[in-house]
Design a protein around this motif. Sequence first.
Motif, PDB file in Angstrom:
ATOM      1  N   ALA A 130       0.809  -1.225   0.000  1.00 32.33           N
ATOM      2  CA  ALA A 130       0.000   0.000   0.000  1.00 32.33           C
ATOM      3  C   ALA A 130       0.838   1.269   0.000  1.00 32.33           C
ATOM      4  CB  ALA A 130      -0.915  -0.005   1.224  1.00 32.33           C
ATOM      5  N   TYR A 131       0.198   2.308  -0.503  1.00 31.54           N
ATOM      6  CA  TYR A 131       0.664   3.674  -0.329  1.00 31.54           C
ATOM      7  C   TYR A 131      -0.101   4.149   0.904  1.00 31.54           C
ATOM      8  CZ  TYR A 131       2.161   3.111  -5.163  1.00 31.54           C
ATOM      9  OH  TYR A 131       2.751   2.665  -6.318  1.00 31.54           O
ATOM     10  N   VAL A 132       0.605   4.634   1.900  1.00 31.33           N
ATOM     11  CA  VAL A 132      -0.012   4.919   3.201  1.00 31.33           C
ATOM     12  C   VAL A 132       0.057   6.405   3.530  1.00 31.33           C
ATOM     13  CG1 VAL A 132       0.076   4.406   5.675  1.00 31.33           C
ATOM     14  CG2 VAL A 132       0.621   2.608   4.015  1.00 31.33           C
ATOM     15  N   THR A 133      -1.071   6.934   3.950  1.00 34.76           N
ATOM     16  CA  THR A 133      -1.147   8.306   4.442  1.00 34.76           C
ATOM     17  C   THR A 133      -1.514   8.249   5.915  1.00 34.76           C
ATOM     18  OG1 THR A 133      -1.873   9.090   2.287  1.00 34.76           O
ATOM     19  CG2 THR A 133      -2.243  10.558   4.146  1.00 34.76           C
ATOM     20  N   CYS A 134      -0.768   9.002   6.717  1.00 40.64           N
ATOM     21  CA  CYS A 134      -1.011   9.068   8.158  1.00 40.64           C
ATOM     22  C   CYS A 134      -0.956  10.529   8.578  1.00 40.64           C
ATOM     23  CB  CYS A 134       0.054   8.261   8.908  1.00 40.64           C
ATOM     24  SG  CYS A 134      -0.140   8.296  10.706  1.00 40.64           S
ATOM     25  N   ARG A 135      -2.007  10.996   9.211  1.00 42.26           N
ATOM     26  CA  ARG A 135      -2.082  12.386   9.674  1.00 42.26           C
ATOM     27  C   ARG A 135      -1.805  13.376   8.530  1.00 42.26           C
ATOM     28  NH1 ARG A 135       1.386  12.433  15.079  1.00 42.26           N
ATOM     29  NH2 ARG A 135      -0.381  13.202  16.265  1.00 42.26           N
ATOM     30  N   GLY A 136      -2.320  13.055   7.342  1.00 44.61           N
ATOM     31  CA  GLY A 136      -2.165  13.926   6.189  1.00 44.61           C
ATOM     32  C   GLY A 136      -0.823  13.833   5.488  1.00 44.61           C
ATOM     33  N   ARG A 137       0.037  12.935   5.934  1.00 51.69           N
ATOM     34  CA  ARG A 137       1.384  12.814   5.358  1.00 51.69           C
ATOM     35  C   ARG A 137       1.484  11.503   4.576  1.00 51.69           C
ATOM     36  NH1 ARG A 137       6.428  15.077   7.217  1.00 51.69           N
ATOM     37  NH2 ARG A 137       5.226  16.029   8.867  1.00 51.69           N
ATOM     38  N   PHE A 138       1.914  11.614   3.313  1.00 47.89           N
ATOM     39  CA  PHE A 138       2.112  10.453   2.444  1.00 47.89           C
ATOM     40  C   PHE A 138       3.434   9.807   2.871  1.00 47.89           C
ATOM     41  CE2 PHE A 138       2.849   9.291  -2.346  1.00 47.89           C
ATOM     42  CZ  PHE A 138       2.642   7.957  -2.064  1.00 47.89           C
ATOM     43  N   LEU A 139       3.349   8.770   3.698  1.00 47.02           N
ATOM     44  CA  LEU A 139       4.547   8.172   4.308  1.00 47.02           C
ATOM     45  C   LEU A 139       5.561   7.699   3.277  1.00 47.02           C
ATOM     46  CD1 LEU A 139       3.075   6.083   7.284  1.00 47.02           C
ATOM     47  CD2 LEU A 139       3.997   8.416   7.309  1.00 47.02           C
ATOM     48  N   ASN A 140       5.113   7.011   2.246  1.00 46.74           N
ATOM     49  CA  ASN A 140       6.027   6.473   1.238  1.00 46.74           C
ATOM     50  C   ASN A 140       6.911   7.587   0.684  1.00 46.74           C
ATOM     51  OD1 ASN A 140       3.351   5.128   1.384  1.00 46.74           O
ATOM     52  ND2 ASN A 140       4.279   3.603   0.050  1.00 46.74           N
ATOM     53  N   LEU A 141       6.287   8.681   0.294  1.00 51.72           N
ATOM     54  CA  LEU A 141       7.010   9.796  -0.303  1.00 51.72           C
ATOM     55  C   LEU A 141       7.922  10.491   0.711  1.00 51.72           C
ATOM     56  CD1 LEU A 141       7.448  11.659  -2.747  1.00 51.72           C
ATOM     57  CD2 LEU A 141       5.541  13.031  -1.886  1.00 51.72           C
ATOM     58  N   HIS A 142       7.430  10.754   1.910  1.00 55.81           N
ATOM     59  CA  HIS A 142       8.209  11.512   2.882  1.00 55.81           C
ATOM     60  C   HIS A 142       9.403  10.734   3.438  1.00 55.81           C
ATOM     61  CE1 HIS A 142       6.072  15.294   2.965  1.00 55.81           C
ATOM     62  NE2 HIS A 142       4.984  14.590   2.724  1.00 55.81           N
ATOM     63  N   LEU A 143       9.303   9.430   3.506  1.00 58.24           N
ATOM     64  CA  LEU A 143      10.472   8.631   3.899  1.00 58.24           C
ATOM     65  C   LEU A 143      11.587   8.783   2.873  1.00 58.24           C
ATOM     66  CD1 LEU A 143       9.062   5.278   5.280  1.00 58.24           C
ATOM     67  CD2 LEU A 143      10.926   6.580   6.294  1.00 58.24           C
ATOM     68  N   VAL A 144      11.228   8.749   1.598  1.00 56.97           N
ATOM     69  CA  VAL A 144      12.217   8.906   0.531  1.00 56.97           C
ATOM     70  C   VAL A 144      12.765  10.331   0.524  1.00 56.97           C
ATOM     71  CG1 VAL A 144      12.599   8.810  -1.971  1.00 56.97           C
ATOM     72  CG2 VAL A 144      11.227   7.039  -0.857  1.00 56.97           C
ATOM     73  N   LYS A 145      11.889  11.329   0.669  1.00 58.59           N
ATOM     74  CA  LYS A 145      12.313  12.733   0.696  1.00 58.59           C
ATOM     75  C   LYS A 145      13.277  13.015   1.848  1.00 58.59           C
ATOM     76  CE  LYS A 145       8.754  15.700  -1.249  1.00 58.59           C
ATOM     77  NZ  LYS A 145       7.670  16.633  -0.922  1.00 58.59           N
ATOM     78  N   SER A 146      13.110  12.296   2.948  1.00 56.87           N
ATOM     79  CA  SER A 146      13.957  12.485   4.125  1.00 56.87           C
ATOM     80  C   SER A 146      15.290  11.765   4.008  1.00 56.87           C
ATOM     81  CB  SER A 146      13.221  12.002   5.382  1.00 56.87           C
ATOM     82  OG  SER A 146      12.048  12.747   5.568  1.00 56.87           O
TER      83      SER A 146
END
Length: 152
Positions: free
Chosen positions: A102-118
């Motif tokens: 899955a592509y997962v959103t938690c508290r308005g944050r797209f986790l998949n994308l933000h982990l990579v961005k970080s």
Amino acid sequence: MPARYLAAMLLAALLAAPACAEQQSNPPETAQLVRVIDGDSLLVRHGSRETQVRLIGLDAPEWNQPYGQQAEDWVVRHCPQGSRLHLRYDQELRDRYDRLLAYVTCRGRFLNLHLVKSGLAKAKFYKPNGKHQRELKQAMETAKKAKKGMWE
């Protein structure tokens, strides 16, 4: 000229209709986070049972590898236990380990994308699930240029 314009608009609307219908007919499913397993795997309550979810489109280090603990900690910090999750799917629903993909959103944050961005996960394409491949790859390139996380 106006008839051609009208015909072109009608054709464009007809071609776009299936995509719009698909988005409307496939709203995200909800789940509750039970616990973070590692940077790219979660245990969730989905319906009446617990199941493992694998974040797709990325590969985070294992807990015993460099940046593995940081990736896990990042997910815990941004998505605490008990959080409501929105799950969206791609072409393949489960992997060979029977984890829900899955592509997962938690508290308005797209986790998949933000982990990579970080810089705490690499964008990684696993056929046939490529819905966000371009976006994730661009996020990885941005993290590399900014020397974030594992790209320091």
